[in-house]
Design a protein around this motif. Structure first.
Motif, mmCIF file in Angstrom:
data_model
loop_
_atom_site.group_PDB
_atom_site.id
_atom_site.type_symbol
_atom_site.label_atom_id
_atom_site.label_comp_id
_atom_site.label_asym_id
_atom_site.label_seq_id
_atom_site.Cartn_x
_atom_site.Cartn_y
_atom_site.Cartn_z
ATOM 1 N N GLN A 122 0.832 -1.210 0.000
ATOM 2 C CA GLN A 122 0.000 0.000 0.000
ATOM 3 C C GLN A 122 0.863 1.254 0.000
ATOM 4 O O GLN A 122 0.565 2.216 -0.710
ATOM 5 C CB GLN A 122 -0.942 -0.004 1.208
ATOM 6 C CG GLN A 122 -2.030 -1.042 1.147
ATOM 7 C CD GLN A 122 -2.796 -1.162 2.447
ATOM 8 O OE1 GLN A 122 -2.449 -0.549 3.444
ATOM 9 N NE2 GLN A 122 -3.853 -1.976 2.438
ATOM 10 N N GLN A 123 1.923 1.247 0.792
ATOM 11 C CA GLN A 123 2.816 2.406 0.827
ATOM 12 C C GLN A 123 3.513 2.597 -0.522
ATOM 13 O O GLN A 123 3.673 3.727 -0.993
ATOM 14 C CB GLN A 123 3.852 2.246 1.938
ATOM 15 C CG GLN A 123 3.282 2.385 3.328
ATOM 16 C CD GLN A 123 4.312 2.071 4.404
ATOM 17 O OE1 GLN A 123 5.372 1.516 4.136
ATOM 18 N NE2 GLN A 123 3.989 2.435 5.640
ATOM 19 N N LEU A 124 3.916 1.499 -1.143
ATOM 20 C CA LEU A 124 4.567 1.576 -2.444
ATOM 21 C C LEU A 124 3.609 2.138 -3.495
ATOM 22 O O LEU A 124 3.978 3.013 -4.280
ATOM 23 C CB LEU A 124 5.074 0.203 -2.877
ATOM 24 C CG LEU A 124 5.761 0.150 -4.235
ATOM 25 C CD1 LEU A 124 7.022 1.005 -4.219
ATOM 26 C CD2 LEU A 124 6.079 -1.282 -4.605
ATOM 27 N N GLU A 125 2.370 1.663 -3.484
ATOM 28 C CA GLU A 125 1.374 2.163 -4.432
ATOM 29 C C GLU A 125 1.107 3.654 -4.199
ATOM 30 O O GLU A 125 1.016 4.436 -5.145
ATOM 31 C CB GLU A 125 0.073 1.372 -4.297
ATOM 32 C CG GLU A 125 -0.997 1.818 -5.282
ATOM 33 C CD GLU A 125 -2.281 1.041 -5.135
ATOM 34 O OE1 GLU A 125 -3.219 1.355 -5.880
ATOM 35 O OE2 GLU A 125 -2.364 0.154 -4.269
ATOM 36 N N ARG A 126 1.028 4.064 -2.937
ATOM 37 C CA ARG A 126 0.807 5.469 -2.600
ATOM 38 C C ARG A 126 1.971 6.330 -3.095
ATOM 39 O O ARG A 126 1.766 7.401 -3.663
ATOM 40 C CB ARG A 126 0.651 5.611 -1.085
ATOM 41 C CG ARG A 126 0.155 6.962 -0.644
ATOM 42 C CD ARG A 126 -0.019 7.062 0.862
ATOM 43 N NE ARG A 126 -0.763 5.964 1.444
ATOM 44 C CZ ARG A 126 -0.365 5.268 2.518
ATOM 45 N NH1 ARG A 126 0.751 5.576 3.137
ATOM 46 N NH2 ARG A 126 -1.104 4.289 2.980
ATOM 47 N N GLN A 127 3.200 5.843 -2.909
ATOM 48 C CA GLN A 127 4.371 6.587 -3.370
ATOM 49 C C GLN A 127 4.421 6.678 -4.893
ATOM 50 O O GLN A 127 4.763 7.721 -5.453
ATOM 51 C CB GLN A 127 5.648 5.940 -2.846
ATOM 52 C CG GLN A 127 5.868 6.127 -1.363
ATOM 53 C CD GLN A 127 7.077 5.349 -0.854
ATOM 54 O OE1 GLN A 127 7.670 4.563 -1.585
ATOM 55 N NE2 GLN A 127 7.424 5.560 0.406
ATOM 56 N N MET A 128 4.066 5.595 -5.572
ATOM 57 C CA MET A 128 4.060 5.606 -7.031
ATOM 58 C C MET A 128 3.004 6.577 -7.565
ATOM 59 O O MET A 128 3.262 7.311 -8.532
ATOM 60 C CB MET A 128 3.840 4.199 -7.579
ATOM 61 C CG MET A 128 5.036 3.283 -7.363
ATOM 62 S SD MET A 128 4.762 1.586 -7.865
ATOM 63 C CE MET A 128 4.375 1.754 -9.582
ATOM 64 N N ASN A 129 1.838 6.586 -6.928
ATOM 65 C CA ASN A 129 0.789 7.517 -7.340
ATOM 66 C C ASN A 129 1.226 8.956 -7.097
ATOM 67 O O ASN A 129 0.962 9.836 -7.914
ATOM 68 C CB ASN A 129 -0.521 7.228 -6.604
ATOM 69 C CG ASN A 129 -1.200 5.977 -7.112
ATOM 70 O OD1 ASN A 129 -0.955 5.521 -8.218
ATOM 71 N ND2 ASN A 129 -2.075 5.418 -6.294
ATOM 72 N N GLN A 130 1.887 9.200 -5.979
ATOM 73 C CA GLN A 130 2.365 10.546 -5.671
ATOM 74 C C GLN A 130 3.409 10.996 -6.698
ATOM 75 O O GLN A 130 3.396 12.137 -7.146
ATOM 76 C CB GLN A 130 2.944 10.595 -4.251
ATOM 77 C CG GLN A 130 3.446 11.945 -3.830
ATOM 78 C CD GLN A 130 2.351 12.996 -3.713
ATOM 79 O OE1 GLN A 130 1.184 12.675 -3.597
ATOM 80 N NE2 GLN A 130 2.741 14.238 -3.751
ATOM 81 N N LYS A 131 4.301 10.100 -7.088
ATOM 82 C CA LYS A 131 5.313 10.429 -8.094
ATOM 83 C C LYS A 131 4.659 10.746 -9.441
ATOM 84 O O LYS A 131 5.087 11.652 -10.161
ATOM 85 C CB LYS A 131 6.319 9.285 -8.266
ATOM 86 C CG LYS A 131 7.258 9.116 -7.109
ATOM 87 C CD LYS A 131 8.245 10.242 -7.080
ATOM 88 C CE LYS A 131 9.262 10.006 -5.982
ATOM 89 N NZ LYS A 131 10.171 11.115 -5.829
ATOM 90 N N GLU A 132 3.641 9.985 -9.789
ATOM 91 C CA GLU A 132 2.918 10.222 -11.047
ATOM 92 C C GLU A 132 2.236 11.590 -11.032
ATOM 93 O O GLU A 132 2.296 12.344 -12.003
ATOM 94 C CB GLU A 132 1.884 9.113 -11.276
ATOM 95 C CG GLU A 132 1.143 9.209 -12.573
ATOM 96 C CD GLU A 132 1.954 8.780 -13.769
ATOM 97 O OE1 GLU A 132 1.516 9.061 -14.897
ATOM 98 O OE2 GLU A 132 3.032 8.179 -13.599
ATOM 99 N N LEU A 133 1.602 11.936 -9.919
ATOM 100 C CA LEU A 133 0.966 13.248 -9.785
ATOM 101 C C LEU A 133 2.014 14.354 -9.858
ATOM 102 O O LEU A 133 1.815 15.363 -10.548
ATOM 103 C CB LEU A 133 0.183 13.334 -8.470
ATOM 104 C CG LEU A 133 -0.551 14.642 -8.216
ATOM 105 C CD1 LEU A 133 -1.682 14.819 -9.219
ATOM 106 C CD2 LEU A 133 -1.087 14.686 -6.800
#
Length: 155
Positions: free
Chosen positions: A95-106
């Motif tokens: 979940q943390q990895l997915e959150r970080q990846m989404n944040q990087k994409e944004l």
């Protein structure tokens, strides 16, 4: 957790669409994109979000609450509890990895919008300055009204 993940994906899609619409000739959308997502990407800014001498507001992202659920280790089957703890830790890490990846994409789309907005504003200001300084050399065809029309209308 899926609600915040879906919300983040919708925000990424919105940011991407605003960037692409800016590329199609609406550069003010780049400015809107940068301003709308500025807290999530750039964090709080002095003199905009808080005054000097005050503590900045917390800039937690959606779904960034602490997820530290610790299980009870008492019992006879320690291997089962260890497996469950490992699965929980793996789930939290995913979940943390997915959150970080989404944040990087944004961040990618908002930073692109910010850069393009700055370039477009710089080019626009350069054009205005160039035209105002050299307007005598451009000729009458560059103007909407020539000097004789100005006398008739009073402008």
């Amino acid at each position: 957790m899926s609600d915040s993940s879906e919300k983040m994906k919708e925000e990424i899609l919105l940011s991407k669409r605003m960037f692409l619409a800016g590329c199609l000739g609406l550069p003010w959308l780049w400015i809107c994109n940068a301003l709308y997502f500025r807290l999530q990407v750039f964090g709080p800014t002095v003199m905009v979000d808080y005054w000097p001498g005050q503590t900045p507001p917390s800039s937690t992202l959606p779904g960034e609450e602490d997820d530290d659920d610790e299980g009870d280790n008492s019992g006879n089957n320690n291997s089962t509890n260890d497996d469950q703890q490992q699965q929980q830790q793996q789930s939290i890490m995913d979940q943390q990895l997915e959150r970080q990846m989404n944040q990087k994409e944004l961040q990618k789309w908002v930073k692109r919008s910010t850069t393009c907005a700055l370039v477009a504003m710089s080019a626009f200001i350069a054009w205005i300055i160039t035209f105002q300084v050299n307007k005598d050399h451009f000729g009458s065809k560059w103007f909407v009204m020539d000097e004789t029309d100005a006398e008739k209308t009073g402008w």
